[in-house]
Design a protein around this motif. Sequence first.
Motif, PDB file in Angstrom:
ATOM      1  N   UNK A   2       0.839  -1.211   0.000  1.00 30.54           N
ATOM      2  CA  UNK A   2       0.000   0.000   0.000  1.00 30.54           C
ATOM      3  C   UNK A   2       0.874   1.261   0.000  1.00 30.54           C
ATOM      4  N   UNK A   3       0.331   2.377  -0.473  1.00 27.24           N
ATOM      5  CA  UNK A   3       1.140   3.601  -0.536  1.00 27.24           C
ATOM      6  C   UNK A   3       1.719   4.001   0.836  1.00 27.24           C
ATOM      7  N   UNK A   4       2.875   4.591   0.783  1.00 26.09           N
ATOM      8  CA  UNK A   4       3.621   5.047   1.961  1.00 26.09           C
ATOM      9  C   UNK A   4       2.733   5.847   2.932  1.00 26.09           C
ATOM     10  N   UNK A   5       1.899   6.737   2.325  1.00 27.93           N
ATOM     11  CA  UNK A   5       1.043   7.605   3.149  1.00 27.93           C
ATOM     12  C   UNK A   5       0.136   6.784   4.056  1.00 27.93           C
ATOM     13  N   UNK A   6      -0.351   5.663   3.510  1.00 25.41           N
ATOM     14  CA  UNK A   6      -1.229   4.814   4.310  1.00 25.41           C
ATOM     15  C   UNK A   6      -0.448   4.218   5.478  1.00 25.41           C
ATOM     16  N   UNK A   7       0.730   3.704   5.161  1.00 25.89           N
ATOM     17  CA  UNK A   7       1.533   3.049   6.210  1.00 25.89           C
ATOM     18  C   UNK A   7       1.901   4.050   7.306  1.00 25.89           C
ATOM     19  N   UNK A   8       2.165   5.303   6.886  1.00 21.25           N
ATOM     20  CA  UNK A   8       2.488   6.344   7.887  1.00 21.25           C
ATOM     21  C   UNK A   8       1.283   6.603   8.797  1.00 21.25           C
ATOM     22  N   UNK A   9       0.083   6.591   8.199  1.00 21.52           N
ATOM     23  CA  UNK A   9      -1.131   6.842   8.990  1.00 21.52           C
ATOM     24  C   UNK A   9      -1.301   5.781  10.067  1.00 21.52           C
ATOM     25  N   UNK A  10      -0.938   4.544   9.704  1.00 19.93           N
ATOM     26  CA  UNK A  10      -1.035   3.453  10.686  1.00 19.93           C
ATOM     27  C   UNK A  10       0.069   3.607  11.741  1.00 19.93           C
ATOM     28  N   UNK A  11       1.289   3.910  11.282  1.00 19.18           N
ATOM     29  CA  UNK A  11       2.400   4.070  12.233  1.00 19.18           C
ATOM     30  C   UNK A  11       2.110   5.219  13.198  1.00 19.18           C
ATOM     31  N   UNK A  12       1.497   6.286  12.682  1.00 19.92           N
ATOM     32  CA  UNK A  12       1.197   7.447  13.548  1.00 19.92           C
ATOM     33  C   UNK A  12       0.058   7.175  14.525  1.00 19.92           C
ATOM     34  N   UNK A  13      -0.649   6.063  14.332  1.00 22.52           N
ATOM     35  CA  UNK A  13      -1.706   5.711  15.293  1.00 22.52           C
ATOM     36  C   UNK A  13      -3.096   6.162  14.920  1.00 22.52           C
ATOM     37  N   UNK A  14      -3.248   6.825  13.746  1.00 22.01           N
ATOM     38  CA  UNK A  14      -4.621   7.219  13.371  1.00 22.01           C
ATOM     39  C   UNK A  14      -5.411   6.035  12.825  1.00 22.01           C
ATOM     40  N   UNK A  15      -4.677   5.063  12.309  1.00 19.74           N
ATOM     41  CA  UNK A  15      -5.353   3.868  11.799  1.00 19.74           C
ATOM     42  C   UNK A  15      -4.827   2.622  12.481  1.00 19.74           C
ATOM     43  N   UNK A  16      -5.658   1.578  12.528  1.00 18.91           N
ATOM     44  CA  UNK A  16      -5.242   0.312  13.147  1.00 18.91           C
ATOM     45  C   UNK A  16      -5.719  -0.810  12.237  1.00 18.91           C
ATOM     46  N   UNK A  17      -4.828  -1.762  11.945  1.00 16.84           N
ATOM     47  CA  UNK A  17      -5.174  -2.855  11.035  1.00 16.84           C
ATOM     48  C   UNK A  17      -5.056  -4.177  11.769  1.00 16.84           C
ATOM     49  N   UNK A  18      -6.077  -5.012  11.632  1.00 15.26           N
ATOM     50  CA  UNK A  18      -6.018  -6.385  12.175  1.00 15.26           C
ATOM     51  C   UNK A  18      -6.439  -7.338  11.067  1.00 15.26           C
ATOM     52  N   UNK A  19      -6.175  -8.629  11.306  1.00 12.60           N
ATOM     53  CA  UNK A  19      -6.630  -9.617  10.320  1.00 12.60           C
ATOM     54  C   UNK A  19      -8.089  -9.978  10.598  1.00 12.60           C
ATOM     55  N   UNK A  20      -8.430 -10.077  11.854  1.00 16.21           N
ATOM     56  CA  UNK A  20      -9.792 -10.460  12.249  1.00 16.21           C
ATOM     57  C   UNK A  20     -10.081  -9.782  13.578  1.00 16.21           C
TER      58      UNK A  20
END
Length: 444
Positions: A306-324
């Motif tokens: 995924x684009x860098x910007x997305x990964x930064x958003x997750x690293x910064x804590x605004x987004x959270x990704x899980x499998x389930x």
Amino acid sequence: MEEIRRKRVLMVPAPYEGHLPSMMNLASYLSFKGFSITIVRTQFNFKDISAKFPHLHFVTIDDGLSGSSLGLVDFLLKLNSVCEPLLKEFITLHNDVDFIIHDEFVYFPRQVAEDLNLPKMVFSASSAATSISRCVLMDLQEKGLLPPQDERSQHEEMVPEFHPFRYKDLPVTAYGSMERLMLLYGNVSKRGTSCGIIHNSSESIEKDFTSAAQVKWGVQIYSIGPLHMTDFATSCPSLFDEERNCLEWLDKQQPNSVMYISIGSLAMTKEEEFVEMAMGLVQSEQPFLWAIRPGSITGDESLDSLPEQFRETVTDGRGFVVKWAPQKEVLGHQAVGGFWNHCGWNSTLESISCGVPMICRPYSGDQRVNTRLMTHVWQTAIEVEGELDRGIVEMAVRRLIVGPEGEEMRKRAIILKEEVEVSIRIGGSSRSALNSLVDSIRSS
Ligand code: UDP
């Protein structure tokens, strides 16, 4: 003193994430009410859940289909034909079954029950509206009145006498040919010889469709749900491993601010759509929790793609990704303000039970029917149709989480939740239906 023999109810759930838990809740309740319960499982999609239900007896049918790669429709047709003689042999050998309840998609017990003269009921893990919509679809197909498939998704025209559904809301599938689907639906819809039809639904949200189903099949309809909301609900272990750490992340978010995204256990997203979704979430500037089920993306599903910007958003804590995700708890968390979903019936009921408005993007089958119920009957959701791009995602998320329209939907969703809560309490329609169901099995 001679011990009174308990009636034995044999229950056959369909082997899917969206079907097993609701039937297990009913099984627990029937056991509590004094019935002996045998649960018949398939080898396909098998996960041992017996430790969670020590009061129930489990058997597995040796279907030989555990590694099947057939599409969903062909698989179900095959499963039913393979299992029918095996179940007949099992029941004949044990000779202690008094009553059968089977999921609508595993209809093989129907013929077995008829051959062995046993009373039976159908359990539908979906709505009464869906049951009727399958018959409407079969009827139109038989009469040659369906718009051609390539035009159907554009077709805004309403189906006559099936308000508020359009031709494009009918439950066609992405998992098999129309011909095979009609064969499956034909089998699924043969219910007139059952002593009743049980729906994991509530009359408080679909009274008209429940009445219509009663007229259509001429047998008692028991709308006893949503079962996961009842005081006897037991959480059934999922086929996937839940990542509970997202609940701690939710604790740090503002009330009603988070968009939760999941597309259930079967739906698939194309890689291009996956990227657009990711970027739309970035652009929305809202916090998000995204459940990306392994295998749900056709193409590269790694976050690294995924684009860098997305990964930064997750690293910064605004987004959270899980499998389930532990979905019911997620939806019940005060931080969640909206639910982007494929509109599977369980997810729909779970969002209703938590008063969370939705963004619906149906993929297949009953998801279209549920979407229409959400958007046009209960008016607690918006639908996102057509090709997805990041601008559409951004707009939809903002409309639901921060816009006045979302606020109105949230108010309606809370009223709907309260109505459903009343229905499962003593004296409510679902609770009364459940009592009648127990009486009916006892007296059969
Ligand atoms: N689910 C979950 N975690 C996830 C995604 C889904 O626990 O990350 C559960 C959800 O709570 C629901 C079920 O999986 O109970 C999906 O059923 P549904 O009928 O909504 O969709 P299906 O999987 O049948 O398409």
